[in-house]
Scaffold this motif. Structure first.
Motif, PDB file in Angstrom:
ATOM      1  N   GLY A  88      -1.704   9.302  -5.997  1.00  0.00           N
ATOM      2  CA  GLY A  88      -0.633   8.646  -5.277  1.00  0.00           C
ATOM      3  C   GLY A  88       0.727   8.820  -5.938  1.00  0.00           C
ATOM      4  N   PRO A  89       1.751   8.141  -5.420  1.00  0.00           N
ATOM      5  CA  PRO A  89       3.110   8.275  -5.972  1.00  0.00           C
ATOM      6  C   PRO A  89       3.151   7.849  -7.432  1.00  0.00           C
ATOM      7  CG  PRO A  89       2.941   6.383  -4.490  1.00  0.00           C
ATOM      8  CD  PRO A  89       1.689   7.166  -4.319  1.00  0.00           C
ATOM      9  N   ASP A  90       3.746   8.710  -8.266  1.00  0.00           N
ATOM     10  CA  ASP A  90       3.852   8.464  -9.715  1.00  0.00           C
ATOM     11  C   ASP A  90       2.479   8.313 -10.364  1.00  0.00           C
ATOM     12  OD1 ASP A  90       6.756   8.337  -9.701  1.00  0.00           O
ATOM     13  OD2 ASP A  90       6.535   6.393  -8.722  1.00  0.00           O
ATOM     14  N   PHE A 124     -14.562   6.142  -1.779  1.00  0.00           N
ATOM     15  CA  PHE A 124     -13.220   6.731  -1.705  1.00  0.00           C
ATOM     16  C   PHE A 124     -13.268   8.233  -1.433  1.00  0.00           C
ATOM     17  CE2 PHE A 124      -9.634   8.847  -3.857  1.00  0.00           C
ATOM     18  CZ  PHE A 124      -8.602   8.342  -3.067  1.00  0.00           C
ATOM     19  N   VAL A 125     -12.393   8.675  -0.516  1.00  0.00           N
ATOM     20  CA  VAL A 125     -12.305  10.089  -0.144  1.00  0.00           C
ATOM     21  C   VAL A 125     -10.938  10.658  -0.522  1.00  0.00           C
ATOM     22  CG1 VAL A 125     -12.436  11.764   1.729  1.00  0.00           C
ATOM     23  CG2 VAL A 125     -13.941   9.761   1.742  1.00  0.00           C
ATOM     24  N   HIS A 126      -9.875  10.060  -0.012  1.00  0.00           N
ATOM     25  CA  HIS A 126      -8.537  10.568  -0.314  1.00  0.00           C
ATOM     26  C   HIS A 126      -7.473   9.553   0.082  1.00  0.00           C
ATOM     27  CE1 HIS A 126      -7.726  11.332   3.961  1.00  0.00           C
ATOM     28  NE2 HIS A 126      -8.963  11.819   4.037  1.00  0.00           N
ATOM     29  N   ILE A 127      -6.249   9.850  -0.347  1.00  0.00           N
ATOM     30  CA  ILE A 127      -5.084   9.033   0.014  1.00  0.00           C
ATOM     31  C   ILE A 127      -4.473   9.611   1.285  1.00  0.00           C
ATOM     32  CG2 ILE A 127      -2.815   8.228  -0.755  1.00  0.00           C
ATOM     33  CD1 ILE A 127      -3.773   8.609  -3.619  1.00  0.00           C
ATOM     34  N   THR A 128      -4.069   8.749   2.200  1.00  0.00           N
ATOM     35  CA  THR A 128      -3.468   9.202   3.458  1.00  0.00           C
ATOM     36  C   THR A 128      -2.317   8.268   3.801  1.00  0.00           C
ATOM     37  OG1 THR A 128      -3.939   9.746   5.780  1.00  0.00           O
ATOM     38  CG2 THR A 128      -5.107   7.856   4.845  1.00  0.00           C
ATOM     39  N   SER A 129      -1.862   8.306   5.033  1.00  0.00           N
ATOM     40  CA  SER A 129      -0.788   7.403   5.472  1.00  0.00           C
ATOM     41  C   SER A 129      -1.017   7.030   6.923  1.00  0.00           C
ATOM     42  CB  SER A 129       0.582   8.074   5.308  1.00  0.00           C
ATOM     43  OG  SER A 129       0.706   9.169   6.201  1.00  0.00           O
ATOM     44  N   LYS A 180       2.689 -11.900   4.235  1.00  0.00           N
ATOM     45  CA  LYS A 180       1.535 -11.142   3.765  1.00  0.00           C
ATOM     46  C   LYS A 180       0.949 -10.329   4.913  1.00  0.00           C
ATOM     47  CE  LYS A 180       0.335 -14.335   0.035  1.00  0.00           C
ATOM     48  NZ  LYS A 180      -0.732 -15.189  -0.551  1.00  0.00           N
ATOM     49  N   GLY A 181       1.590  -9.229   5.199  1.00  0.00           N
ATOM     50  CA  GLY A 181       1.151  -8.370   6.288  1.00  0.00           C
ATOM     51  C   GLY A 181       1.814  -7.017   6.204  1.00  0.00           C
ATOM     52  N   LEU A 182       1.532  -6.168   7.173  1.00  0.00           N
ATOM     53  CA  LEU A 182       2.007  -4.791   7.141  1.00  0.00           C
ATOM     54  C   LEU A 182       3.397  -4.643   7.745  1.00  0.00           C
ATOM     55  CD1 LEU A 182      -1.312  -3.023   8.230  1.00  0.00           C
ATOM     56  CD2 LEU A 182      -0.481  -3.455   5.914  1.00  0.00           C
ATOM     57  N   GLY A 183       3.687  -5.432   8.805  1.00  0.00           N
ATOM     58  CA  GLY A 183       4.966  -5.257   9.481  1.00  0.00           C
ATOM     59  C   GLY A 183       5.025  -3.928  10.199  1.00  0.00           C
ATOM     60  N   SER A 184       6.207  -3.338  10.261  1.00  0.00           N
ATOM     61  CA  SER A 184       6.388  -2.069  10.959  1.00  0.00           C
ATOM     62  C   SER A 184       6.800  -0.976   9.984  1.00  0.00           C
ATOM     63  CB  SER A 184       7.463  -2.204  12.042  1.00  0.00           C
ATOM     64  OG  SER A 184       7.082  -3.184  12.996  1.00  0.00           O
ATOM     65  N   GLY A 185       6.350   0.248  10.265  1.00  0.00           N
ATOM     66  CA  GLY A 185       6.765   1.391   9.463  1.00  0.00           C
ATOM     67  C   GLY A 185       5.598   2.207   8.948  1.00  0.00           C
ATOM     68  N   GLU A 186       5.922   3.160   8.087  1.00  0.00           N
ATOM     69  CA  GLU A 186       4.924   4.053   7.507  1.00  0.00           C
ATOM     70  C   GLU A 186       4.305   3.384   6.282  1.00  0.00           C
ATOM     71  OE1 GLU A 186       3.409   8.142   8.068  1.00  0.00           O
ATOM     72  OE2 GLU A 186       4.838   6.915   9.185  1.00  0.00           O
ATOM     73  N   ARG A 187       2.977   3.435   6.192  1.00  0.00           N
ATOM     74  CA  ARG A 187       2.280   2.770   5.093  1.00  0.00           C
ATOM     75  C   ARG A 187       1.303   3.740   4.419  1.00  0.00           C
ATOM     76  NH1 ARG A 187       5.869   0.043   5.539  1.00  0.00           N
ATOM     77  NH2 ARG A 187       6.067  -2.096   6.323  1.00  0.00           N
ATOM     78  N   CYS A 240       5.388  -0.922  -3.729  1.00  0.00           N
ATOM     79  CA  CYS A 240       6.700  -1.554  -3.523  1.00  0.00           C
ATOM     80  C   CYS A 240       7.822  -0.539  -3.756  1.00  0.00           C
ATOM     81  CB  CYS A 240       6.872  -2.738  -4.468  1.00  0.00           C
ATOM     82  SG  CYS A 240       5.765  -4.128  -4.105  1.00  0.00           S
ATOM     83  N   GLY A 241       8.717  -0.424  -2.773  1.00  0.00           N
ATOM     84  CA  GLY A 241       9.864   0.470  -2.905  1.00  0.00           C
ATOM     85  C   GLY A 241       9.527   1.936  -2.811  1.00  0.00           C
ATOM     86  N   VAL A 242       8.312   2.288  -2.364  1.00  0.00           N
ATOM     87  CA  VAL A 242       7.909   3.699  -2.269  1.00  0.00           C
ATOM     88  C   VAL A 242       8.403   4.281  -0.952  1.00  0.00           C
ATOM     89  CG1 VAL A 242       5.948   5.286  -2.129  1.00  0.00           C
ATOM     90  CG2 VAL A 242       5.895   3.363  -3.726  1.00  0.00           C
ATOM     91  N   ASP A 243       9.028   5.462  -1.027  1.00  0.00           N
ATOM     92  CA  ASP A 243       9.422   6.191   0.172  1.00  0.00           C
ATOM     93  C   ASP A 243       8.199   6.957   0.662  1.00  0.00           C
ATOM     94  OD1 ASP A 243      10.427   7.834   2.143  1.00  0.00           O
ATOM     95  OD2 ASP A 243      12.269   8.309   1.062  1.00  0.00           O
ATOM     96  N   VAL A 244       7.501   6.372   1.627  1.00  0.00           N
ATOM     97  CA  VAL A 244       6.233   6.954   2.078  1.00  0.00           C
ATOM     98  C   VAL A 244       6.437   8.342   2.654  1.00  0.00           C
ATOM     99  CG1 VAL A 244       4.224   6.623   3.568  1.00  0.00           C
ATOM    100  CG2 VAL A 244       5.351   4.651   2.529  1.00  0.00           C
TER     101      VAL A 244
END
Length: 563
Positions: free
Chosen positions: A427-429, A473-478, A490-497, A549-553
């Motif tokens: 994943g990121p970093d 576990f298989v892989h990281i996706t979006s 405590k939820g997803l809201g809107s956007g890319e995750r 947190c703060g990750v540009d997906v």
């Protein structure tokens, strides 16, 4: 606060920067936001925002009649609420210059002094309902439809919101710090893997040389051991084996001597008989008979008979009788050798005791080399070839070699695992390296659900019974989500995750193998928020973690093939 209020806050973030200049702007018509004020500055006419070729008198603005195809002349009424930016363009109004349009304005602007400015849909204007979540100042109900009067509650709502926002910011700052700690931990763990790889490479080089050395040593020890007379299975030392071999060989030679003696006696008897026949022939033939062949035969016999021939060697025969007789005094007493406990060194090499040490060592070395050479050239049999046992020296050398080979193979396997680990997507970093195998649980009534980062998801029954694997576990996706954010945030809201895919879980009766999509959102700590079975044995978990947190997906998606 609900989704509408949250969405309006996100929409109006650009407006906050422009509020400082609001005092210098001329009064804006009701419902106009500061970023659209420039379109309403002309004191005489108004040009439709999306259709500047259409103009109307300034008096027609907010006259509760829709003159512009984009509804921009009615920013403070519901007259143009039938136009929606989310719907296909409606038919034109039939007025000159009218065209199919969508709304040019995002909605009715509420100033909400003491809180955050916001837009509400035009359909909510003067609908007789106080929309305090979006318009806390009540300005959307200025006509008091149905006698409804919406008081300005922005001071109260703003104060509560700021209190909640302060807590949110504090939690967000803690989450961001936690993410920095995770990144640092992930970097440390990666460095450990890299250092271990270097150590393993050095170990493998040394272990390879050690194996090669032990292989050569084993060959030399085996060769040296072949030069020794091995101990027999019965009593006694190595001399017992030699006596056994000598006895067998002498018995074989004795048997052959006896056979040859019998053949000699048989041949001698025939020779005597032939000599007697020739002697009679010589005595009885007629010399007057003129036969040249007979004469030559007689002369040959005379020459043969004239030769000096010794009689039987009686002494040799006596010696043979002595050798062939098992009861003779000179017969070897094999039982004395077969039962001896005397050391073979004392028996075979006793004479070495009288030699100086350097000479004795040299003689011993040469004797061993000679025996090895005879074995390797097939002159002597290999004493170890017919034995399933090895000497202690060979066994120890082989054991050391096998141990060194196992260590080498283990180091190579570990090196391969670590090299593969460096190539994995964390994943990121590489932040999930620090979270790998860390588990969080959620009580959900009948079951407890567990998520272990980059490992597995599990369903645990509370009333006993085995655990159910929901995927590995298989892989990281979006994934793109568009959901209402709960009041507790405590939820997803809107956007890319960012999401983690888990597959090949326990087989579902009359269905597929279980699988889980774990969708991540920013939170101060790792926790499971929600579990949903979207299809038969296909689950979705919503999990909070500071790791995202703060990750540009979008950048993460572009930077990883797996996403």
């Amino acid at each position: 606060m609900g989704r509408k209020h949250t969405a309006s806050i996100a929409l109006l973030l650009p407006l906050l920067a422009s509020t400082s200049n609001a005092a210098s702007d001329p009064p804006r018509p009701r419902g106009v936001g500061p970023e659209f004020a420039k379109f309403y500055k002309n004191p005489d006419t108004f040009m439709c925002i999306s259709n500047p070729n259409i103009t109307v008198p300034i008096a027609n603005v907010n006259d509760d009649y829709c003159d512009c195809p984009d509804g921009s002349d009615e920013p403070g009424t519901a007259a143009c609420s039938y136009i929606s930016p989310l719907s296909p363009p409606r038919p034109s109004s039939g007025k000159p210059g009218a065209v199919n349009e969508t709304l040019a304005l995002p909605g009715f602007y509420c100033k909400n002094k003491g809180h955050i400015p916001s837009y509400i849909p035009f359909t909510n204007v003067n609908d007789g309902v106080c929309d305090y979540e979006l318009c806390c100042d009540g300005s959307d109900e200025y006509e008091g439809v149905g006698g409804v009067k919406c008081e300005d509650q922005c001071a109260k709502i703003g104060k509560e919101w700021r209190k909640q926002d302060e807590a949110r910011q504090k939690s967000l700052n803690a989450a961001r710090q936690r993410r920095k700690d995770l990144i640092a931990e992930a970097a440390r763990l990666r460095k450990e893997v890299e250092d271990r790889i270097q150590t393993l490479k050095t170990q493998i080089q040394g272990q390879t040389l050690k194996v090669e050395s032990l292989e050569k040593s084993l060959v030399e020890i085996e060769r040296a051991e072949r030069g020794k007379v091995v101990k027999g299975a019965g009593k006694g030392g190595k001399i017992t084996v030699l006596s056994s071999l000598a006895k067998s060989r002498i018995e074989e030679l004795t048997e052959n001597v006896g056979r040859l003696r019998s053949e000699r006696d048989s041949v001698k008897a025939r020779v005597d008989e032939l000599e007697a026949m020739l002697k009679r022939f010589k005595e009885e033939y007629n010399p007057n008979f003129n036969d040249e062949g007979v004469k030559r035969a007689v002369h040959a016999w005379e020459d043969y008979a004239a030769q000096d021939r010794s009689g039987p060697n009686e002494a040799l025969d006596r010696d043979l009788d002595e050798i062939l007789s098992p009861d003779s005094e000179s017969a070897i007493k094999w039982e004395e050798f077969e039962t001896t406990e005397e050391s073979d060194v004392e028996v075979l090499y006793k004479f070495e005791e009288y030699l100086p040490t350097p000479v004795r060592d040299w003689v011993d070395s040469k004797l061993r080399d000679l025996r090895v050479a005879l074995i390797e050239n097939g002159i002597l049999a290999d004493p170890t070839s017919d034995s399933t046992t090895e000497s202690k020296a060979v066994t120890d050398a082989r054991s050391q070699l096998d141990s060194a080979k196992r260590e080498l193979d283990n180091d190579k396997s570990e090196l391969t695992r670590h090299q593969e680990d460096l190539d994995k997507d964390y994943g990121p970093d590489s932040i999930f390296r620090a979270l790998k195998d860390i588990c969080v649980e959620k009580d959900s009534g009948e079951y407890t659900y567990e998520h272990c980062f980059l490992s597995r998801t599990t369903q645990k029954p509370k009333k006993g019974g085995g655990h159910t694997g929901m995927g590995n576990f298989v892989h990281i996706t979006s994934i793109t989500v568009d959901e209402e954010l709960p009041a507790d945030g405590k939820g997803l809201g809107s956007g890319e995750r960012i999401a983690l895919k888990y597959e090949n879980g326990q087989h579902c009766w009359n269905g597929p193998n279980r699988s889980t999509l774990v969708v991540l959102a920013c939170a101060e700590k790792d926790e499971i928020w929600k579990i949903v079975e979207e299809e038969k044995c296909v689950y979705r978990m919503e999990v909070g973690t500071p790791a995202v947190c703060g990750v540009d997906v979008q950048k993460v998606v572009e930077g990883h093939d797996e996403l």
